[in-house]
Design an enzyme around this catalytic site. Structure first.
Site, PDB file in Angstrom:
ATOM      1  CB  VAL A   1      -0.946   0.017   1.216  1.00  0.00           C
ATOM      2  CG1 VAL A   1      -1.801   1.280   1.210  1.00  0.00           C
ATOM      3  CG2 VAL A   1      -1.845  -1.218   1.210  1.00  0.00           C
TER       4      VAL A   1
ATOM      5  CG  ASP B   1      -6.377 -10.671   4.474  1.00  0.00           C
ATOM      6  OD1 ASP B   1      -6.081 -11.502   5.358  1.00  0.00           O
ATOM      7  OD2 ASP B   1      -5.545  -9.902   3.969  1.00  0.00           O
TER       8      ASP B   1
END
Length: 482
Positions: free
Chosen positions: A29, A142
């Site tokens: 990210v 997740d």
């Protein structure tokens, strides 16, 4: 072009990567600048598994883009919004809101376990996000502390829907989705994912946050996978009885044995925890080949063996006795010094009230709960763990917070195998009076009993209230053994 954070990478002619924010099994990210709208965004570079053929890479990218677009349609205050999906060659990128919150794994690492009340509030927010996704036919796949962000005001948000999949799907065929310690047993078995799988992961995440360690903490990934499939986690002592009981129920091996989202919401909102259904020895033996397979999938070729589990002692009580029957009318009248009618308020709870005009002046409440073998403990052991956790939590709560004053914990002799008492007093918004409660908690074999004496408009919790709670608890414990 390079995604190295040097500022030289302009993705899709629009998103300039500025800073690497984090990296996990599903991707990296970045903080980026949307040069079209002049705003900061988060950009996820989806991890493409190695060793794929060109056709497989194209299939992977197509799948990732499709599921990210589906997740981008989700709208909930607790979901980090997805704004755009970009395919650069065969590399998928997901553009999201840039949240100022810190991930729960970092919060716990830096500050330690969070208090049960805050954990319950976090759970409700994440549950809202999951319910929205499940209603749209999407499972997150997740849910873990690293994907739950906590703002400074305590508001939680769920992020990283990049590996989301349709309800009933069998997960990621390329093996990159999820973290072993937070993947439900059926996912490790290669079975279909569903809402119950996400709720299991939420339970594991909340367990980690309130305890300061994961429920299936082990040194090696293979051992983690085996523990998820074959073992029960220790009861979360920091969570307290109700939240701890809920987390144990959410971590049941069988999806059908776990509480529904509605039951989880009710429990996190202050209701009683659902009952835990523990998988039997037959199911555990069936899981052994799956555990070995999970070890191999994780790339670990070492196995340490599993001991055969024997049937544990269930304890004296097959079910919780009716609390209304434990105090007959004559005994209740003796304790309260006046006649009072038993009211069955909910399962496992009975109440007697003394009225002053049209308002109840004093209430006596009795609760009973029979614990079943779980978490490697027999019935009495499970009750002892709950009792000890409640006592530790009660001891830590002593003190004054705003209008609530909680007294110290004291032993109550002669009640069951062990008992303690504690009082609380909550002042009204105006005046010096408030609500006073004297409480006694006791255990006997696999049963937990609780007695509360409640005063609606009192100046404090007097010795007579504490004495009444102790005498009532002794009468209830005597009736159980009688």
């Amino acid at each position: 072009m390079r995604a190295d954070g040097s500022g030289s990478y302009l993705l899709a002619g629009r998103y300039r990567l500025l800073e690497r924010l984090g990296e996990g099994g599903a991707g990296t990210v970045w903080r980026a600048l949307d040069e079209t709208l002049h705003r900061s965004v988060a950009v996820k570079q989806v991890r493409v598994p190695g060793g794929l053929s060109p056709q497989e890479r194209a299939e992977f990218a197509h799948h990732a883009i499709h599921e990210a677009r589906a997740a981008g349609r989700l709208r909930d205050p607790a979901i980090v919004l997805i704004h755009d999906v970009v395919l650069d060659g065969d590399q998928p990128w997901i553009i999201m809101d840039l949240s100022t919150g810190r991930s729960l794994d970092k919060v716990v690492k830096e500050h330690g376990p969070l208090p049960p009340g805050l954990v319950a509030a976090i759970g409700l927010r994440v549950l809202s996000a999951l319910e929205t996704a499940h209603a749209a036919g999407i499972v997150h796949q997740d849910v873990k502390p690293a994907n739950i962000l906590l703002d400074a005001d305590g508001t939680a948000m769920l992020t990283d829907f990049g590996i989301a999949a349709p309800v009933g799907g069998r997960g990621d065929r390329y093996g990159s989705a999820g973290s072993p310690g937070y993947m439900a047993p059926e996912r490790l078995n290669g079975e279909a994912s569903g809402p119950a799988s996400d709720l299991w992961s939420l339970g594991a995440s909340l367990y980690t946050v309130v305890e300061g360690r994961p429920p299936f903490e082990r040194a090696m990934p293979a051992a983690v996978a085996a523990a998820v499939l074959l073992h029960e986690p220790p009861f979360p002592t920091r969570a307290g009885r109700d939240l701890g009981g809920l987390l144990m129920a959410m971590l049941a091996k069988e999806p059908a044995a776990r509480p529904t989202a509605a039951q989880v919401r009710a429990a996190l909102s202050g209701g009683p925890p659902p009952r835990v259904q523990v998988s039997g020895p037959r199911r555990r033996r069936w899981l052994l080949p799956a555990a070995l397979a999970a070890v191999l999938v994780l790339g670990i070729g070492v196995w340490y063996g599993v001991a055969v589990l024997t049937a544990p002692d269930a304890g004296r009580y097959a079910a919780a006795p009716d609390p209304c029957a434990l105090l007959p009318a004559s005994k209740a009248a003796e304790l309260l010094a006046t006649s009072a009618k038993a009211e069955r308020t909910r399962e496992g709870e009975c109440r007697w009230r003394v009225w002053r005009g049209s308002r109840p002046a004093r209430e006596l409440t009795v609760r009973t709960r029979a614990e079943q073998p779980r978490g490697g403990l027999d019935g009495p052991g499970a009750a002892r763990a709950l009792f000890d956790a409640d006592r530790a939590n009660s001891t830590a709560s002593k003190g004054t917070t705003f209008r609530l004053t909680t007294g110290e914990v004291a032993d109550v002799p002669g009640v069951g195998e062990a008992a303690f008492g504690q009082s609380t007093f909550k002042k009204h918004l105006t005046g010096s009076n408030g609500q006073g409660t004297a409480r006694v908690l006791f255990r006997d074999s696999n049963l937990i009993g609780e007695v509360l004496v409640y005063e609606q408009d009192a100046r404090g919790v007097g010795a007579d209230d504490k004495d009444l709670a102790a005498r009532a608890a002794k009468a209830v414990a005597g009736a159980l053994r009688g």
